[in-house]
Scaffold this motif. Sequence first.
Motif, PDB file in Angstrom:
ATOM      1  N   ALA A 121       5.249  12.000   7.216  1.00  0.00           N
ATOM      2  CA  ALA A 121       4.508  11.183   8.190  1.00  0.00           C
ATOM      3  C   ALA A 121       3.095  11.709   8.383  1.00  0.00           C
ATOM      4  CB  ALA A 121       5.257  11.160   9.516  1.00  0.00           C
ATOM      5  N   ALA A 122       2.943  13.037   8.371  1.00  0.00           N
ATOM      6  CA  ALA A 122       1.629  13.640   8.561  1.00  0.00           C
ATOM      7  C   ALA A 122       0.693  13.278   7.411  1.00  0.00           C
ATOM      8  CB  ALA A 122       1.764  15.156   8.684  1.00  0.00           C
ATOM      9  N   LYS A 123       1.240  13.202   6.188  1.00  0.00           N
ATOM     10  CA  LYS A 123       0.408  12.857   5.036  1.00  0.00           C
ATOM     11  C   LYS A 123      -0.208  11.473   5.193  1.00  0.00           C
ATOM     12  CE  LYS A 123       2.376  15.575   1.242  1.00  0.00           C
ATOM     13  NZ  LYS A 123       3.003  15.506  -0.094  1.00  0.00           N
ATOM     14  N   TRP A 124       0.551  10.588   5.854  1.00  0.00           N
ATOM     15  CA  TRP A 124       0.101   9.210   5.976  1.00  0.00           C
ATOM     16  C   TRP A 124      -0.452   8.899   7.345  1.00  0.00           C
ATOM     17  CZ3 TRP A 124      -0.492   6.501   1.732  1.00  0.00           C
ATOM     18  CH2 TRP A 124       0.213   6.898   0.591  1.00  0.00           C
ATOM     19  N   LYS A 125      -0.714   9.955   8.118  1.00  0.00           N
ATOM     20  CA  LYS A 125      -1.368   9.795   9.426  1.00  0.00           C
ATOM     21  C   LYS A 125      -0.659   8.761  10.307  1.00  0.00           C
ATOM     22  CE  LYS A 125      -5.841  11.123   7.479  1.00  0.00           C
ATOM     23  NZ  LYS A 125      -7.251  10.748   7.243  1.00  0.00           N
ATOM     24  N   GLY A 126       0.661   8.880  10.328  1.00  0.00           N
ATOM     25  CA  GLY A 126       1.447   8.015  11.191  1.00  0.00           C
ATOM     26  C   GLY A 126       1.785   6.660  10.618  1.00  0.00           C
ATOM     27  N   GLN A 127       1.326   6.347   9.406  1.00  0.00           N
ATOM     28  CA  GLN A 127       1.609   5.031   8.824  1.00  0.00           C
ATOM     29  C   GLN A 127       3.044   4.917   8.307  1.00  0.00           C
ATOM     30  OE1 GLN A 127      -1.398   3.093   6.253  1.00  0.00           O
ATOM     31  NE2 GLN A 127      -2.640   4.933   6.546  1.00  0.00           N
ATOM     32  N   MET A 128       3.682   6.057   8.003  1.00  0.00           N
ATOM     33  CA  MET A 128       5.026   6.023   7.445  1.00  0.00           C
ATOM     34  C   MET A 128       6.041   5.760   8.561  1.00  0.00           C
ATOM     35  SD  MET A 128       7.077   6.050   4.924  1.00  0.00           S
ATOM     36  CE  MET A 128       6.382   6.771   3.431  1.00  0.00           C
ATOM     37  N   GLN A 159       1.835  11.413  -5.435  1.00  0.00           N
ATOM     38  CA  GLN A 159       0.422  11.801  -5.442  1.00  0.00           C
ATOM     39  C   GLN A 159      -0.472  10.593  -5.721  1.00  0.00           C
ATOM     40  OE1 GLN A 159       0.105  14.989  -8.277  1.00  0.00           O
ATOM     41  NE2 GLN A 159       1.319  16.409  -7.046  1.00  0.00           N
ATOM     42  N   ILE A 160      -0.008   9.711  -6.603  1.00  0.00           N
ATOM     43  CA  ILE A 160      -0.779   8.498  -6.890  1.00  0.00           C
ATOM     44  C   ILE A 160      -0.875   7.630  -5.635  1.00  0.00           C
ATOM     45  CG2 ILE A 160      -0.740   6.312  -8.167  1.00  0.00           C
ATOM     46  CD1 ILE A 160       0.454   7.901 -10.528  1.00  0.00           C
ATOM     47  N   ALA A 161       0.228   7.553  -4.886  1.00  0.00           N
ATOM     48  CA  ALA A 161       0.213   6.780  -3.641  1.00  0.00           C
ATOM     49  C   ALA A 161      -0.801   7.357  -2.665  1.00  0.00           C
ATOM     50  CB  ALA A 161       1.610   6.773  -3.025  1.00  0.00           C
ATOM     51  N   GLU A 162      -0.867   8.683  -2.586  1.00  0.00           N
ATOM     52  CA  GLU A 162      -1.834   9.325  -1.690  1.00  0.00           C
ATOM     53  C   GLU A 162      -3.262   9.036  -2.136  1.00  0.00           C
ATOM     54  OE1 GLU A 162      -1.037  13.466  -1.018  1.00  0.00           O
ATOM     55  OE2 GLU A 162       1.112  13.155  -1.049  1.00  0.00           O
ATOM     56  N   GLN A 163      -3.493   8.994  -3.438  1.00  0.00           N
ATOM     57  CA  GLN A 163      -4.834   8.699  -3.952  1.00  0.00           C
ATOM     58  C   GLN A 163      -5.220   7.248  -3.668  1.00  0.00           C
ATOM     59  OE1 GLN A 163      -4.849   9.894  -8.084  1.00  0.00           O
ATOM     60  NE2 GLN A 163      -4.105  11.946  -7.581  1.00  0.00           N
ATOM     61  N   LEU A 164      -4.236   6.346  -3.742  1.00  0.00           N
ATOM     62  CA  LEU A 164      -4.518   4.954  -3.387  1.00  0.00           C
ATOM     63  C   LEU A 164      -4.873   4.835  -1.907  1.00  0.00           C
ATOM     64  CD1 LEU A 164      -1.692   3.108  -5.371  1.00  0.00           C
ATOM     65  CD2 LEU A 164      -4.156   2.969  -5.805  1.00  0.00           C
ATOM     66  N   ALA A 165      -4.169   5.617  -1.086  1.00  0.00           N
ATOM     67  CA  ALA A 165      -4.476   5.603   0.348  1.00  0.00           C
ATOM     68  C   ALA A 165      -5.883   6.126   0.601  1.00  0.00           C
ATOM     69  CB  ALA A 165      -3.461   6.447   1.109  1.00  0.00           C
ATOM     70  N   ALA A 166      -6.295   7.117  -0.203  1.00  0.00           N
ATOM     71  CA  ALA A 166      -7.641   7.670  -0.049  1.00  0.00           C
ATOM     72  C   ALA A 166      -8.710   6.636  -0.382  1.00  0.00           C
ATOM     73  CB  ALA A 166      -7.801   8.902  -0.942  1.00  0.00           C
ATOM     74  N   LEU A 167      -8.323   5.628  -1.175  1.00  0.00           N
ATOM     75  CA  LEU A 167      -9.255   4.547  -1.498  1.00  0.00           C
ATOM     76  C   LEU A 167      -9.316   3.510  -0.385  1.00  0.00           C
ATOM     77  CD1 LEU A 167      -8.361   3.968  -5.276  1.00  0.00           C
ATOM     78  CD2 LEU A 167     -10.329   5.195  -4.339  1.00  0.00           C
ATOM     79  N   LEU A 171      -0.703   2.011   3.799  1.00  0.00           N
ATOM     80  CA  LEU A 171       0.555   2.447   3.188  1.00  0.00           C
ATOM     81  C   LEU A 171       1.474   1.270   2.881  1.00  0.00           C
ATOM     82  CD1 LEU A 171       2.551   4.601   2.295  1.00  0.00           C
ATOM     83  CD2 LEU A 171       3.272   4.839   4.670  1.00  0.00           C
ATOM     84  N   GLU A 172       1.501   0.276   3.757  1.00  0.00           N
ATOM     85  CA  GLU A 172       2.373  -0.876   3.518  1.00  0.00           C
ATOM     86  C   GLU A 172       2.027  -1.573   2.213  1.00  0.00           C
ATOM     87  OE1 GLU A 172       4.124  -4.813   5.824  1.00  0.00           O
ATOM     88  OE2 GLU A 172       2.492  -3.650   6.721  1.00  0.00           O
ATOM     89  N   GLU A 173       0.730  -1.678   1.909  1.00  0.00           N
ATOM     90  CA  GLU A 173       0.317  -2.314   0.666  1.00  0.00           C
ATOM     91  C   GLU A 173       0.655  -1.430  -0.533  1.00  0.00           C
ATOM     92  OE1 GLU A 173      -3.708  -3.632   0.721  1.00  0.00           O
ATOM     93  OE2 GLU A 173      -3.491  -4.742   2.600  1.00  0.00           O
ATOM     94  N   VAL A 174       0.513  -0.129  -0.380  1.00  0.00           N
ATOM     95  CA  VAL A 174       0.853   0.802  -1.466  1.00  0.00           C
ATOM     96  C   VAL A 174       2.340   0.694  -1.796  1.00  0.00           C
ATOM     97  CG1 VAL A 174       1.036   3.233  -2.114  1.00  0.00           C
ATOM     98  CG2 VAL A 174      -1.015   2.403  -0.950  1.00  0.00           C
ATOM     99  N   ILE A 175       3.177   0.666  -0.760  1.00  0.00           N
ATOM    100  CA  ILE A 175       4.615   0.544  -0.993  1.00  0.00           C
ATOM    101  C   ILE A 175       4.940  -0.807  -1.624  1.00  0.00           C
ATOM    102  CG2 ILE A 175       6.857   0.340   0.170  1.00  0.00           C
ATOM    103  CD1 ILE A 175       6.008   2.571   2.019  1.00  0.00           C
TER     104      ILE A 175
END
Length: 246
Positions: A121-128, A159-167, A171-175
């Motif tokens: 959850a911390a990685k996604w800043k509460g989005q998870m 890690q790829i998901a985290e990089q997409l989030a950085a763009l 998170l919902e769209e990444v999933i």
Amino acid sequence: MTAPATPTADTDVDATQELSIEALAARTGVTVRNIRAYTTAGLLPSPRLRGRLGLYGDDHAQRLALIRELRDQGFGIEAIRRIFGRAPASAWGDLVAVARSVSGSLFASETPVVVSAKALAAKWKGQMTPALLVRAAKAGLMRELPDGQVQMLSPALGQIAEQLAALGLPLEEVIGMQETMACTLRTTARHWLRTLADSLLAGDAIDAERTAQLLEKARPLATGAVQAAFPVILQQELDALLRKAA
């Protein structure tokens, strides 16, 4: 590769001995309900009737041992029916040996990583949210463990998901992107494996060693095909999208 003995110590039944369904269940470790289900599905021959009592023998115990082994290796009912229908009985033990040797480790190239739900959850800043975690688990890319932690089946994909989030992607769209990818690749994988299985079951005998070697060689070919095709298809779809926007 040597095939396992068809009946094991706890499933061996004397050829002259006949058992009730309850006794067969106790001897083989397969529930009465499942024995009846396998019979209905055509995986197990009907018992010999003595009046209204169904009696089972050695053939039933041996086949139940194989069904249980194949089920333990992840084979579904339809897959087992195909094996029994297309492969001779003499090859069943070899197929079990192959399943034992490759199940769970042949195609998986990464070691799963376990993380706490809090860290995720911390990685996604509460989005998870719990709902998104359920969706990711259903896609087959991560797994919730009984202790509340999360097993990342592909750390690289995480890690790829985290990089997409950085763009800037939520998170919902990444999933959602991962769900689509997993669905498409699952269909492709099933087709590849079904084609391989049909080829292996086409002959009168199953060579367990050759089968294992074929599957081992198919691994880099399957993953390489996806890696080679996806950039081409991605470019074609981008070109099509640009033409529509023009």
